[in-house]
Design an enzyme around this catalytic site. Structure first.
Site, PDB file in Angstrom:
ATOM      1  N   HIS A   1       0.829  -1.218   0.000  1.00 54.33           N
ATOM      2  CA  HIS A   1       0.000   0.000   0.000  1.00 54.33           C
ATOM      3  C   HIS A   1       0.863   1.268   0.000  1.00 54.33           C
ATOM      4  CE1 HIS A   1       0.137   0.075   4.551  1.00 54.33           C
ATOM      5  NE2 HIS A   1       0.123   1.363   4.315  1.00 54.33           N
TER       6      HIS A   1
ATOM      7  N   ASP B   1       0.131  -7.589   1.783  1.00 59.88           N
ATOM      8  CA  ASP B   1       0.575  -6.190   1.716  1.00 59.88           C
ATOM      9  C   ASP B   1       2.108  -6.138   1.722  1.00 59.88           C
ATOM     10  OD1 ASP B   1       0.525  -3.467   1.738  1.00 59.88           O
ATOM     11  OD2 ASP B   1      -0.236  -3.249   3.792  1.00 59.88           O
TER      12      ASP B   1
ATOM     13  N   SER C   1       3.983   2.331   8.348  1.00 59.34           N
ATOM     14  CA  SER C   1       3.738   1.273   7.356  1.00 59.34           C
ATOM     15  C   SER C   1       4.957   0.994   6.501  1.00 59.34           C
ATOM     16  CB  SER C   1       2.601   1.666   6.420  1.00 59.34           C
ATOM     17  OG  SER C   1       1.384   1.318   7.002  1.00 59.34           O
TER      18      SER C   1
HETATM   19  N1  ARG Z   1      -1.420   1.966   7.503  1.00 57.53           N
HETATM   20  C1  ARG Z   1      -0.584   2.605   8.448  1.00 57.53           C
HETATM   21  C2  ARG Z   1       0.603   3.286   7.775  1.00 57.53           C
HETATM   22  O1  ARG Z   1       0.686   3.537   6.687  1.00 57.53           O
HETATM   23  C3  ARG Z   1      -0.130   1.704   9.564  1.00 57.53           C
HETATM   24  C4  ARG Z   1      -1.065   1.747  10.661  1.00 57.53           C
HETATM   25  C5  ARG Z   1      -0.666   0.890  11.802  1.00 57.53           C
HETATM   26  N2  ARG Z   1      -1.654   1.065  12.813  1.00 57.53           N
HETATM   27  C6  ARG Z   1      -1.626   0.443  13.979  1.00 57.53           C
HETATM   28  N3  ARG Z   1      -2.581   0.713  14.829  1.00 57.53           N
HETATM   29  N4  ARG Z   1      -0.722  -0.419  14.272  1.00 57.53           N
HETATM   30  O2  ARG Z   1       1.526   3.812   8.279  1.00 57.53           O
END
Ligand code: ARG
Length: 273
Positions: free
Chosen positions: A77, A134, A223
């Site tokens: 992503h 992912d 992420s």
């Molecule tokens: N999708 C998020 C990012 O791009 C990661 C989120 C992780 N969240 C969590 N509660 N561990 O950085």
């Protein structure tokens, strides 16, 4: 569309952008402790020398991990736009060898991106985005010079047991609601996968592992970064609940052990063409 805008929109949808000029208000839903890492500590890059920062126009937006001198592992992503298209390699740079996301180390251009064929990203109304498979690999346009601040990390051979203490790191949002300029890391515990799937309303446990700890978590902007156990890579930060650090809703990571073969095969293909 103007490429930066594409990244912005994409990352806003994913809840993952950081440091972009339009500011977090646009990117994050309002709320008292939404979307914030909690419990982390400043950590020098020498301690986590496989950590990299993915950047666009000089702004950190995702993490990544050094697999070899020319391959970075990240989340799928992190390399997709809002139209589910893979980003042009020209708009993504990789900063390696620095504890700070905005200077130091070296910034390297991306030559090519490979995404897992089974990668899916989905968002249900009023729920946080979720993904499957992912994971993506980035081929760097020039090889890394390895040293104390730049090192590859070996992939783990087995998933740590439930309760095992694992470490996650990145430049994602902190408990103060800011995107830190200094790299942070935090220790969390592996959580039972079935339980995690239930509470996070995930349909499939395939290629996932979960970790949580009271008031300690990864968060938006982390992420693509590493989840490690005894200095081996076990996971890649993927998604999580709206409120980071809620121990009843663990963070979800891509399972590197399950995808080991995919990583090795695709990395070989990428670096040989
Ligand atoms: N999708 C998020 C990012 O791009 C990661 C989120 C992780 N969240 C969590 N509660 N561990 O950085």
């Amino acid at each position: 569309m103007f490429p930066t805008l594409l990244v912005l929109i994409s990352m806003a949808t994913l809840g993952c952008a950081l440091h972009f000029p339009i500011g977090p208000e646009f990117l994050l839903k309002k709320g008292p402790i939404n979307n914030r890492i909690v419990g982390g500590e400043d950590t020098p890059i020498e301690t986590i020398p496989w950590q990299v920062s993915l950047q666009s126009q000089g702004w950190h937006y995702c993490g990544g991990v050094i697999y070899s001198k020319n391959i970075i592992i990240t989340a799928a992503h992190c390399v997709h736009n809002n139209d589910s298209k893979i980003l042009d390699s020209e708009i993504v740079d990789v900063r390696v060898g620095s504890s700070t996301s905005d200077n130091g180390g070296s910034v390297i251009k991306v030559a090519k991106i490979t995404v897992h064929d089974h990668y899916i990203h989905y968002v249900y109304k009023n729920d946080t985005p979720k993904s499957q498979y992912d994971i993506a690999l980035i081929l760097l346009s020039s090889p890394l010079e390895m040293g104390p601040t730049v090192k590859a990390i070996p992939l783990a051979e087995s998933v740590p047991n439930d309760g095992a203490v694992v470490r996650v790191s990145g430049w994602g949002y902190t408990e103060t609601g800011e995107a830190p300029l200094h790299l942070k890391s935090v220790y969390v515990n592996i959580v039972n996968l079935e339980k995690c799937a239930r509470v996070n309303k995930i349909e499939s446990t395939k290629a996932k592992i979960c970790a949580a700890s009271p008031r300690k978590d990864s968060c938006n902007g982390d992420s693509g970064g590493p989840l490690t156990y005894r200095s081996k890579l076990v996971g890649i930060v993927s998604f999580g609940p709206e409120i980071c650090g809620d121990p009843s809703q663990p963070g979800v990571y891509t399972d590197v052990v399950e995808l080991r073969q995919w990583i090795d095969v695709e990395a070989t293909k990428l670096s040989s063409n």
